[in-house]
Design an enzyme around this catalytic site. Structure first.
Site, PDB file in Angstrom:
ATOM      1  N   TYR A  47      16.284 -16.103  17.262  1.00  0.00           N
ATOM      2  CA  TYR A  47      16.526 -15.666  16.388  1.00  0.00           C
ATOM      3  C   TYR A  47      15.517 -16.038  15.021  1.00  0.00           C
ATOM      4  O   TYR A  47      15.709 -15.509  13.805  1.00  0.00           O
ATOM      5  CB  TYR A  47      17.777 -16.325  15.934  1.00  0.00           C
ATOM      6  CG  TYR A  47      18.873 -16.139  16.802  1.00  0.00           C
ATOM      7  CD1 TYR A  47      19.847 -15.253  16.664  1.00  0.00           C
ATOM      8  CD2 TYR A  47      19.244 -16.940  17.864  1.00  0.00           C
ATOM      9  CE1 TYR A  47      20.933 -14.895  17.551  1.00  0.00           C
ATOM     10  CE2 TYR A  47      20.259 -16.705  18.837  1.00  0.00           C
ATOM     11  CZ  TYR A  47      21.009 -15.647  18.628  1.00  0.00           C
ATOM     12  OH  TYR A  47      21.992 -15.374  19.455  1.00  0.00           O
ATOM     13  N   ASP A  48      14.327 -16.559  15.455  1.00  0.00           N
ATOM     14  CA  ASP A  48      13.414 -17.013  14.387  1.00  0.00           C
ATOM     15  C   ASP A  48      13.140 -15.539  13.428  1.00  0.00           C
ATOM     16  O   ASP A  48      12.890 -15.989  12.247  1.00  0.00           O
ATOM     17  CB  ASP A  48      12.167 -17.118  15.008  1.00  0.00           C
ATOM     18  CG  ASP A  48      12.306 -18.617  15.456  1.00  0.00           C
ATOM     19  OD1 ASP A  48      13.144 -19.244  15.135  1.00  0.00           O
ATOM     20  OD2 ASP A  48      11.376 -19.294  16.148  1.00  0.00           O
ATOM     21  N   LYS A  50       9.939 -23.113  24.199  1.00  0.00           N
ATOM     22  CA  LYS A  50      10.319 -24.462  24.077  1.00  0.00           C
ATOM     23  C   LYS A  50       9.456 -25.643  24.599  1.00  0.00           C
ATOM     24  O   LYS A  50       9.281 -26.529  24.318  1.00  0.00           O
ATOM     25  CB  LYS A  50      11.846 -24.798  25.171  1.00  0.00           C
ATOM     26  CG  LYS A  50      13.141 -24.422  23.978  1.00  0.00           C
ATOM     27  CD  LYS A  50      14.243 -24.878  24.813  1.00  0.00           C
ATOM     28  CE  LYS A  50      15.757 -24.203  24.405  1.00  0.00           C
ATOM     29  NZ  LYS A  50      16.665 -24.844  25.304  1.00  0.00           N
ATOM     30  N   ASP A  80      19.105 -28.659  24.274  1.00  0.00           N
ATOM     31  CA  ASP A  80      20.181 -27.724  24.306  1.00  0.00           C
ATOM     32  C   ASP A  80      20.087 -27.313  22.676  1.00  0.00           C
ATOM     33  O   ASP A  80      20.280 -28.254  21.903  1.00  0.00           O
ATOM     34  CB  ASP A  80      21.260 -27.889  24.956  1.00  0.00           C
ATOM     35  CG  ASP A  80      22.349 -26.849  25.220  1.00  0.00           C
ATOM     36  OD1 ASP A  80      21.824 -25.920  25.880  1.00  0.00           O
ATOM     37  OD2 ASP A  80      23.149 -26.548  24.518  1.00  0.00           O
TER      38      ASP A  80
END
Ligand code: ITT
Length: 197
Positions: A154-155, A13, A70
């Protein structure tokens, strides 16, 4: 603007945020880079509430502008789960265990019922207390087995119909161009542009 603190220790991120907001701030720093170590309880009931909670906690603790994201995965066949609980879906809470649990829960669900979307809410809390939030969504479907090495979370299971690839097969730039976080950050960039002018 001078310095922005990223209210996250998630390396993937923080890289995405630095790539997209780099032009607005002289320095974009992580908590580790300023020696700040705080845990924020994500007690909100929405992505937006949790993003604001995280950004406010880091802004208060540092006296700097702080940005938080988030985000999570919303799977139609699971009634919207894991949603705001995406990071802690499995008991272990690792990407590998979360992906395993997702595949288990979707066992036997046919391709056309595996629709899902990523949602990201991004919040900046400025040092004067003002708050800006934006949201981005990206549509996809959950594969039956993981593929690809890039990205995080989850990519490897999240398939994009346009690129015809999982998010973990996309380059960082390709992912930024279509991802929930890319969209939320670009909307935020538009709002920042107006504030600066
Ligand atoms: P911070 O709270 O420190 O920002 P986190 O990883 O705990 O980091 P969240 O609470 O927002 O972040 O949880 C987001 C989870 O949703 C993340 O751990 C992944 O499982 C999933 N997720 C969100 N965005 C994703 C993306 O771009 N690719 C893959 N998975 C993603």
């Amino acid at each position: 603007m001078d310095s922005l603190l990223i209210a996250s220790n998630n390396k993937a991120k923080t890289k995405e945020i630095k790539r997209i907001l780099g032009k607005f701030y002289k320095n974009i720093l992580t908590p580790a880079e300023i020696g700040l170590n705080i845990e924020v309880d994500e007690t909100g009931t929405s992505f937006e509430e949790n993003a604001v909670l995280k950004a406010k906690a880091f802004s208060d603790a540092s006296g700097m502008d702080a940005i938080a994201d988030d985000s999570g995965l919303v799977v139609d066949a699971l009634g919207g789960a894991p949603g705001i609980y995406s990071a802690r879906f499995s008991r272990e809470g690792t990407d590998e265990a979360n992906n395993r649990l997702l595949l288990e829960k979707l066992k036997g669900v046919p391709e056309h019922e595996r629709k899902a979307r990523y949602i990201a809410c991004v919040a900046i809390v400025f040092k004067d207390g003002k708050i800006l939030t934006t949201e981005g969504k990206s549509e996809g479907r959950i594969l039956e087995s993981p593929i690809g090495e890039n990205g995080f979370g989850y990519d490897p299971l999240f398939y994009d119909e346009n690129f015809k690839k999982s998010y973990a097969q996309l380059t960082p730039e390709q992912k930024d161009s279509i991802s929930h976080r890319g969209k939320a950050l670009r909307l935020l960039a538009d709002k920042l542009e107006k504030i600066i002018k």
